[in-house]
Motif scaffolding. Structure first.
Motif, PDB file in Angstrom:
ATOM      1  N   ASP A 168      -7.837 -22.651  20.464  1.00 27.51           N
ATOM      2  CA  ASP A 168      -7.709 -21.551  19.307  1.00 27.51           C
ATOM      3  C   ASP A 168      -7.929 -21.669  18.066  1.00 27.51           C
ATOM      4  N   SER A 169      -9.393 -21.384  17.694  1.00 24.69           N
ATOM      5  CA  SER A 169     -10.088 -22.012  16.580  1.00 24.69           C
ATOM      6  C   SER A 169      -9.165 -20.873  15.083  1.00 24.69           C
ATOM      7  N   GLU A 170      -8.348 -19.650  15.859  1.00 26.16           N
ATOM      8  CA  GLU A 170      -8.443 -18.245  14.861  1.00 26.16           C
ATOM      9  C   GLU A 170      -7.062 -19.693  13.822  1.00 26.16           C
ATOM     10  N   LEU A 171      -6.013 -20.746  14.589  1.00 23.73           N
ATOM     11  CA  LEU A 171      -5.056 -21.348  13.504  1.00 23.73           C
ATOM     12  C   LEU A 171      -5.656 -22.010  12.250  1.00 23.73           C
ATOM     13  N   VAL A 172      -6.845 -22.566  12.216  1.00 19.61           N
ATOM     14  CA  VAL A 172      -7.852 -22.947  11.407  1.00 19.61           C
ATOM     15  C   VAL A 172      -8.548 -22.421  10.505  1.00 19.61           C
ATOM     16  N   LYS A 173      -8.962 -20.992  10.780  1.00 20.58           N
ATOM     17  CA  LYS A 173      -9.008 -19.825   9.916  1.00 20.58           C
ATOM     18  C   LYS A 173      -8.338 -18.871   8.333  1.00 20.58           C
ATOM     19  N   PRO A 174      -8.432 -18.884   7.310  1.00 19.10           N
ATOM     20  CA  PRO A 174      -7.839 -18.498   7.405  1.00 19.10           C
ATOM     21  C   PRO A 174      -7.405 -16.661   7.742  1.00 19.10           C
ATOM     22  N   SER A 175      -6.291 -15.386   6.710  1.00 18.85           N
ATOM     23  CA  SER A 175      -5.872 -14.854   7.427  1.00 18.85           C
ATOM     24  C   SER A 175      -6.318 -13.489   6.995  1.00 18.85           C
ATOM     25  N   TYR A 176      -5.998 -14.118   5.336  1.00 18.62           N
ATOM     26  CA  TYR A 176      -6.772 -12.905   4.834  1.00 18.62           C
ATOM     27  C   TYR A 176      -5.666 -11.804   4.878  1.00 18.62           C
ATOM     28  N   VAL A 177      -5.387 -11.992   4.875  1.00 18.95           N
ATOM     29  CA  VAL A 177      -3.679 -10.452   4.744  1.00 18.95           C
ATOM     30  C   VAL A 177      -3.223 -10.579   4.035  1.00 18.95           C
ATOM     31  N   VAL A 178      -2.904  -9.118   3.680  1.00 20.25           N
ATOM     32  CA  VAL A 178      -2.610  -8.138   2.008  1.00 20.25           C
ATOM     33  C   VAL A 178      -1.439  -7.487   2.547  1.00 20.25           C
ATOM     34  N   ASN A 179      -0.161  -8.487   1.944  1.00 18.09           N
ATOM     35  CA  ASN A 179       0.831  -7.595   2.216  1.00 18.09           C
ATOM     36  C   ASN A 179       1.780  -7.943   1.036  1.00 18.09           C
ATOM     37  N   LEU A 180       2.499  -6.865   0.215  1.00 19.96           N
ATOM     38  CA  LEU A 180       3.131  -7.008  -1.125  1.00 19.96           C
ATOM     39  C   LEU A 180       4.387  -6.665  -0.763  1.00 19.96           C
ATOM     40  N   GLY A 181       4.773  -7.310   0.346  1.00 14.73           N
ATOM     41  CA  GLY A 181       6.211  -7.634   0.517  1.00 14.73           C
ATOM     42  C   GLY A 181       6.908  -6.111   0.412  1.00 14.73           C
ATOM     43  N   GLY A 182       7.144  -5.118   1.241  1.00 14.89           N
ATOM     44  CA  GLY A 182       7.439  -4.711   1.315  1.00 14.89           C
ATOM     45  C   GLY A 182       7.879  -2.877   0.032  1.00 14.89           C
ATOM     46  N   LEU A 183       6.762  -3.585  -0.673  1.00 17.77           N
ATOM     47  CA  LEU A 183       7.495  -2.970  -2.239  1.00 17.77           C
ATOM     48  C   LEU A 183       6.929  -1.436  -1.862  1.00 17.77           C
ATOM     49  N   GLU A 184       5.497  -1.403  -1.758  1.00 17.86           N
ATOM     50  CA  GLU A 184       5.055  -0.404  -1.830  1.00 17.86           C
ATOM     51  C   GLU A 184       5.916   1.291  -1.316  1.00 17.86           C
ATOM     52  N   LYS A 185       6.781   0.707   0.315  1.00  9.69           N
ATOM     53  CA  LYS A 185       8.096   1.303   0.589  1.00  9.69           C
ATOM     54  C   LYS A 185       9.159   1.700  -0.225  1.00  9.69           C
ATOM     55  N   LYS A 186       9.605   0.675  -0.832  1.00 12.13           N
ATOM     56  CA  LYS A 186      10.401   0.885  -1.851  1.00 12.13           C
ATOM     57  C   LYS A 186      10.230   2.013  -3.042  1.00 12.13           C
ATOM     58  N   MET A 187       8.747   2.401  -3.584  1.00  9.33           N
ATOM     59  CA  MET A 187       8.066   2.778  -4.529  1.00  9.33           C
ATOM     60  C   MET A 187       8.076   4.349  -4.046  1.00  9.33           C
ATOM     61  N   GLN A 188       7.666   4.179  -2.408  1.00  8.96           N
ATOM     62  CA  GLN A 188       7.335   5.838  -2.392  1.00  8.96           C
ATOM     63  C   GLN A 188       9.096   6.134  -2.264  1.00  8.96           C
ATOM     64  N   ASN A 189      10.115   5.255  -1.855  1.00  5.79           N
ATOM     65  CA  ASN A 189      11.324   5.965  -1.260  1.00  5.79           C
ATOM     66  C   ASN A 189      11.885   6.526  -2.339  1.00  5.79           C
ATOM     67  N   ALA A 190      11.711   5.721  -3.532  1.00  6.47           N
ATOM     68  CA  ALA A 190      11.956   5.559  -5.234  1.00  6.47           C
ATOM     69  C   ALA A 190      11.434   7.210  -5.583  1.00  6.47           C
ATOM     70  N   MET A 191      10.395   7.793  -5.597  1.00 14.23           N
ATOM     71  CA  MET A 191       9.619   8.899  -5.366  1.00 14.23           C
ATOM     72  C   MET A 191      10.108  10.031  -4.795  1.00 14.23           C
ATOM     73  N   LYS A 192      10.520   9.647  -3.833  1.00 15.48           N
ATOM     74  CA  LYS A 192      11.125  11.211  -2.785  1.00 15.48           C
ATOM     75  C   LYS A 192      12.508  11.870  -3.447  1.00 15.48           C
ATOM     76  N   GLU A 193      13.330  10.844  -3.594  1.00 17.94           N
ATOM     77  CA  GLU A 193      14.248  10.400  -4.406  1.00 17.94           C
ATOM     78  C   GLU A 193      14.676  11.465  -5.558  1.00 17.94           C
ATOM     79  N   ASN A 194      13.516  10.936  -6.423  1.00 19.01           N
ATOM     80  CA  ASN A 194      13.133  10.847  -7.847  1.00 19.01           C
ATOM     81  C   ASN A 194      12.190  11.477  -8.297  1.00 19.01           C
ATOM     82  N   PRO A 195      11.260  12.723  -7.351  1.00 19.25           N
ATOM     83  CA  PRO A 195      10.488  13.155  -7.829  1.00 19.25           C
ATOM     84  C   PRO A 195      10.048  13.647  -8.984  1.00 19.25           C
ATOM     85  N   ASP A 196      10.600  13.759 -10.069  1.00 18.02           N
ATOM     86  CA  ASP A 196      10.234  14.372 -11.216  1.00 18.02           C
ATOM     87  C   ASP A 196      10.511  13.165 -12.282  1.00 18.02           C
ATOM     88  N   VAL A 197      10.876  12.011 -11.981  1.00 17.11           N
ATOM     89  CA  VAL A 197      10.715  10.586 -12.657  1.00 17.11           C
ATOM     90  C   VAL A 197       9.261   9.936 -12.538  1.00 17.11           C
TER      91      VAL A 197
END
Length: 264
Positions: A209-238
């Motif tokens: 499997d040659s995918e092993l020696v290719k880059p993945s180019y994954v972009v993942n911000l460690g769950g920060l996006e979901k945390k910020m979405q939850n913060a906006m839902k909990e405090n919509p006026d902030v």
């Protein structure tokens, strides 16, 4: 990192490994008991599972020598992996980072960059990574029917999901410290600084499997996006929650554009 070790340094690396072997084995025993409670199988999957629990950030960076970093602030440590690197290198970097994340008592800088550094602490991180990745690579190497040395090494890369030089360092240690295998030692020294070109094609030619020696180019911000979405839902006026979220989206779009440029 193993990718930047040269053949001239191999004997030095093995001598340092002798000094730290017992300490690293104790850490591996500790890790096995404490940090795989979910029973994740596959060392590549296990390493990323542990890092993701610590908000792993995955981003592509166009720098072949930069494998990753640990960003520290007060008591918080956030691992970062460069997904523009081949997957096989990312897996090694992941275990290297886990050493610093969980066991490095000297990690008190604002940012720990994973780069070549032959001091004993960096050797510990590389040795920890190698021992978490490899089983009995020496026996596996000799179980292969291929007469070509490079083909055997590539098949070891495939089985253990390990970089070329990491495989050679592990084989060299076994040849020198355990089996007194002078023939294998000489072959490793002959080929160590000559990493085969066109590894992707070599994997294809060997039916791997040659995918092993290719880059993945994954972009993942460690769950920060979901945390910020939850913060906006909990405090919509902030308003600053919305500002932070917009900043994150802008950063994410910028990274994606860079990924598209790298992938072309």
């Amino acid at each position: 990192m193993s990718e930047l070790i040269t053949g001239k340094k191999l004997e030095q690396v093995i001598e340092k490994n002798k000094l730290i072997k017992d300490d690293i084995q104790r850490l591996i025993n500790d890790f096995t008991v404490r940090f795989n409670k979910s029973g994740v199988t596959g060392q590549d999957k296990l390493s990323f599972s542990v890092l993701k629990e610590n908000h792993l950030i995955q981003i592509p960076i166009d720098d072949k020598y930069w494998g990753g970093a640990i960003i520290t602030k007060e008591n918080i440590k956030i691992p970062v992996i460069n997904t523009a690197q081949p997957r096989v290198y990312q897996y090694f970097v992941a275990w290297h980072e886990i050493y610093h994340l969980l066991y490095d008592l000297n990690l008190n800088e604002e940012t720990h960059n994973i780069a070549v550094d032959m001091d004993i602490n960096e050797r510990k991180a590389d040795y920890f990574a190698a021992k978490m990745i490899f089983g009995n690579v020496y026996d596996y190497y000799y179980s292969l029917d291929d007469e070509d040395f490079i083909d055997r090494v590539i098949k070891c890369m495939d089985v253990y999901k390990a970089p070329y030089k990491a495989v050679l360092v592990e084989l060299f240690e076994e040849a020198v410290m355990k089996y007194n295998d002078l023939d294998l030692k000489e072959k490793i020294l002959e080929h160590f600084d000559n990493k085969p070109e066109a590894l992707v094609q070599k994997f294809i030619d060997l039916g791997l499997d040659s995918e092993l020696v290719k880059p993945s180019y994954v972009v993942n911000l460690g769950g920060l996006e979901k945390k910020m979405q939850n913060a906006m839902k909990e405090n919509p006026d902030v308003s600053h929650h919305k500002d932070n979220y917009q900043f994150l989206l802008t950063l994410k779009d910028k990274i994606k554009r860079e990924v598209e440029g790298l992938a072309k």
